[in-house]
Scaffold this motif. Sequence first.
Motif, PDB file in Angstrom:
ATOM      1  N   THR A  78     -35.443  -8.035  25.432  1.00 28.31           N
ATOM      2  CA  THR A  78     -36.199  -8.534  26.588  1.00 28.31           C
ATOM      3  C   THR A  78     -35.726  -7.824  27.850  1.00 28.31           C
ATOM      4  OG1 THR A  78     -34.617 -10.300  26.778  1.00 28.31           O
ATOM      5  CG2 THR A  78     -36.690 -10.822  25.673  1.00 28.31           C
ATOM      6  N   ALA A  79     -36.612  -7.834  28.825  1.00 34.52           N
ATOM      7  CA  ALA A  79     -36.353  -7.089  30.062  1.00 34.52           C
ATOM      8  C   ALA A  79     -35.040  -7.505  30.708  1.00 34.52           C
ATOM      9  CB  ALA A  79     -37.500  -7.296  31.023  1.00 34.52           C
ATOM     10  N   ALA A  80     -34.719  -8.787  30.633  1.00 35.38           N
ATOM     11  CA  ALA A  80     -33.527  -9.296  31.306  1.00 35.38           C
ATOM     12  C   ALA A  80     -32.247  -8.746  30.689  1.00 35.38           C
ATOM     13  CB  ALA A  80     -33.525 -10.809  31.265  1.00 35.38           C
ATOM     14  N   LYS A  81     -32.342  -8.250  29.436  1.00 35.45           N
ATOM     15  CA  LYS A  81     -31.130  -7.794  28.763  1.00 35.45           C
ATOM     16  C   LYS A  81     -30.948  -6.280  28.841  1.00 35.45           C
ATOM     17  CE  LYS A  81     -30.871 -11.550  25.469  1.00 35.45           C
ATOM     18  NZ  LYS A  81     -31.348 -11.950  24.144  1.00 35.45           N
ATOM     19  N   THR A  82     -31.932  -5.599  29.413  1.00 29.33           N
ATOM     20  CA  THR A  82     -31.853  -4.140  29.474  1.00 29.33           C
ATOM     21  C   THR A  82     -31.120  -3.720  30.744  1.00 29.33           C
ATOM     22  OG1 THR A  82     -34.054  -4.285  28.563  1.00 29.33           O
ATOM     23  CG2 THR A  82     -33.253  -2.114  29.057  1.00 29.33           C
ATOM     24  N   SER A  83     -30.311  -2.656  30.636  1.00 27.90           N
ATOM     25  CA  SER A  83     -29.446  -2.310  31.770  1.00 27.90           C
ATOM     26  C   SER A  83     -30.240  -1.722  32.926  1.00 27.90           C
ATOM     27  CB  SER A  83     -28.361  -1.353  31.331  1.00 27.90           C
ATOM     28  OG  SER A  83     -28.959  -0.156  30.898  1.00 27.90           O
ATOM     29  N   MET A  84     -31.215  -0.857  32.635  1.00 30.86           N
ATOM     30  CA  MET A  84     -31.989  -0.248  33.717  1.00 30.86           C
ATOM     31  C   MET A  84     -33.474  -0.371  33.437  1.00 30.86           C
ATOM     32  SD  MET A  84     -30.647   3.086  35.552  1.00 30.86           S
ATOM     33  CE  MET A  84     -29.167   3.704  34.827  1.00 30.86           C
ATOM     34  N   LEU A  85     -34.210  -0.667  34.479  1.00 33.68           N
ATOM     35  CA  LEU A  85     -35.646  -0.911  34.301  1.00 33.68           C
ATOM     36  C   LEU A  85     -36.434  -0.231  35.408  1.00 33.68           C
ATOM     37  CD1 LEU A  85     -35.456  -4.723  33.679  1.00 33.68           C
ATOM     38  CD2 LEU A  85     -36.299  -3.094  32.018  1.00 33.68           C
ATOM     39  N   LEU A  86     -37.666   0.064  35.084  1.00 31.71           N
ATOM     40  CA  LEU A  86     -38.579   0.615  36.079  1.00 31.71           C
ATOM     41  C   LEU A  86     -39.640  -0.456  36.330  1.00 31.71           C
ATOM     42  CD1 LEU A  86     -38.534   3.367  37.397  1.00 31.71           C
ATOM     43  CD2 LEU A  86     -40.202   4.143  35.749  1.00 31.71           C
ATOM     44  N   GLY A  87     -39.728  -0.905  37.568  1.00 33.84           N
ATOM     45  CA  GLY A  87     -40.662  -1.991  37.845  1.00 33.84           C
ATOM     46  C   GLY A  87     -41.511  -1.721  39.065  1.00 33.84           C
ATOM     47  N   ARG A  88     -42.588  -2.483  39.143  1.00 36.67           N
ATOM     48  CA  ARG A  88     -43.462  -2.372  40.318  1.00 36.67           C
ATOM     49  C   ARG A  88     -43.194  -3.563  41.227  1.00 36.67           C
ATOM     50  NH1 ARG A  88     -48.182   0.113  41.751  1.00 36.67           N
ATOM     51  NH2 ARG A  88     -48.435   1.134  39.751  1.00 36.67           N
ATOM     52  N   CYS A  89     -42.955  -3.285  42.500  1.00 41.47           N
ATOM     53  CA  CYS A  89     -42.614  -4.356  43.445  1.00 41.47           C
ATOM     54  C   CYS A  89     -43.847  -5.215  43.726  1.00 41.47           C
ATOM     55  CB  CYS A  89     -42.088  -3.730  44.722  1.00 41.47           C
ATOM     56  SG  CYS A  89     -41.472  -4.909  45.896  1.00 41.47           S
ATOM     57  N   VAL A  90     -43.658  -6.509  43.716  1.00 41.43           N
ATOM     58  CA  VAL A  90     -44.755  -7.439  44.042  1.00 41.43           C
ATOM     59  C   VAL A  90     -44.319  -8.284  45.240  1.00 41.43           C
ATOM     60  CG1 VAL A  90     -45.740  -7.541  41.721  1.00 41.43           C
ATOM     61  CG2 VAL A  90     -43.934  -9.111  42.341  1.00 41.43           C
ATOM     62  N   PRO A  91     -45.286  -8.899  45.956  1.00 41.15           N
ATOM     63  CA  PRO A  91     -44.912  -9.682  47.138  1.00 41.15           C
ATOM     64  C   PRO A  91     -43.915 -10.791  46.799  1.00 41.15           C
ATOM     65  CG  PRO A  91     -47.283  -9.469  47.012  1.00 41.15           C
ATOM     66  CD  PRO A  91     -46.743  -8.874  45.773  1.00 41.15           C
ATOM     67  N   CYS A  92     -42.940 -10.981  47.682  1.00 43.62           N
ATOM     68  CA  CYS A  92     -41.891 -11.972  47.441  1.00 43.62           C
ATOM     69  C   CYS A  92     -41.373 -12.450  48.789  1.00 43.62           C
ATOM     70  CB  CYS A  92     -40.778 -11.326  46.626  1.00 43.62           C
ATOM     71  SG  CYS A  92     -39.286 -12.293  46.522  1.00 43.62           S
TER      72      CYS A  92
END
Lengths: 159, 269
Positions: A5-19
């Motif tokens: 799962t994404a939470a367990k992977t050391s590095m990720l490529l993501g798209r920023c969403v409003p926060c």
Amino acid sequence: MALPTAAKTSMLLGRCVPCLKQNASKFKIKRLELDTNLLMYFGKEEFVYAHDPNKICKTGDIVLIEQLPTKMTRLITHAVKKVVYPMGDITDPVTGKKVVAGKYRDFVDSVNKVYGEKEGAFKYDKAPPRGWQEDKKDFTHVQTYIKYHDSGKDDPYAV
Amino acid sequence: MNVLTSVRLGALTLKSARTYAFKSDLKIKWVRPEKIPCIKPEKSGDLEAMMKIDLSQPQLPFRGSKELETADETVKKLFSLEYAPRRKLTQVYGYEMKQLVKRHEFDTGSVEVQIARWTAIIRAYQDLMEKFPRNKVMKVVLKEMIDRRKKKLKYLRRWDYKRFEWLLEALKIVYKPPPDHFHWITRKESLRKLTNNYCEDIRQRRLDEYKQLLQNEQPVFLQEKIRALEFIRNEQRECGVEVTVTDEEVEAVRKQLKELEEQRKSEEE
């Protein structure tokens, strides 16, 4: 084989969403998940919060995020490493030139020069950095919602 | 349990029981937002209406015509916008809008020009729709054009963010992204949201009040801290035991106190 799962992977490529968080940004991470019944991969989206004290990530940017050794809070599990592709300001990795849709910026500029540039036209070099219309005319930095109450006050984020 | 006790105690506590007929006694009034048609400027994001155009100027194709310049007043008047159909006026308006954003004199097909052209038509049609609200064909055309413009703005944002922002400013358009998911507005859900907001407000107000209270106590506390630290240091020296309170520690507290007082003063002024 199913991916971790994404939470367990050391590095990720993501798209920023409003926060709305002050020192963190939210990222949408899309990965493929195997359906063992159909033996087919389907896209699955996960959301991850990453520590970003200076708020360098803007909505739509593609960002490399790294897992923190220990969780910062219950939600913040990653830290921002690098903004790989800022939205709407793409650099071609092969030639190092700026790109607009399917053309290089130099090419578009040279075509304009041939015809004779106009006075009030848009100039990329002189344009202010992204974000000067935030909260004025551009509302993509927040999550909009359907208007549910007429309070009589101005409600800029309601659609 | 809660239900049982409330029933036994009578009508006074009945409200505390959250039964199927639970009714909040909070003074929250929900006003259903009025539906704004999608073709209105508030929805389409147009901050400006169609600008006023001088009607005495000639129609667009006759601009700069030498023959018209030398013609007599009647001919000039006949060729002016005043006696032309409305679409000629829209034509001039579209031209003016395109002039604002053109990359070069012969630019007719860039994204900016496309959006400017549509914006001109949209604003002209919005103006007309006020006069002829039952014109369904125009309404459909207008809605489709608004959607098309929004889609193009979405693309432009992805291709070239700086140009997108510049264009919004130049044409006075507001761009709002669509909400995550569509849902109908209901009384129950809206009241839930309003109640949540109300509770959140109360929480925030109380936190702020408490923060203020603690901040007011800060100077007295710091003075007390300096006194206590000095006392401990003196006692330790007199008794001949190891001194654990350093001078820097006391100085740091003094500095903090001084800064706090200065801050207070500047705030008062």
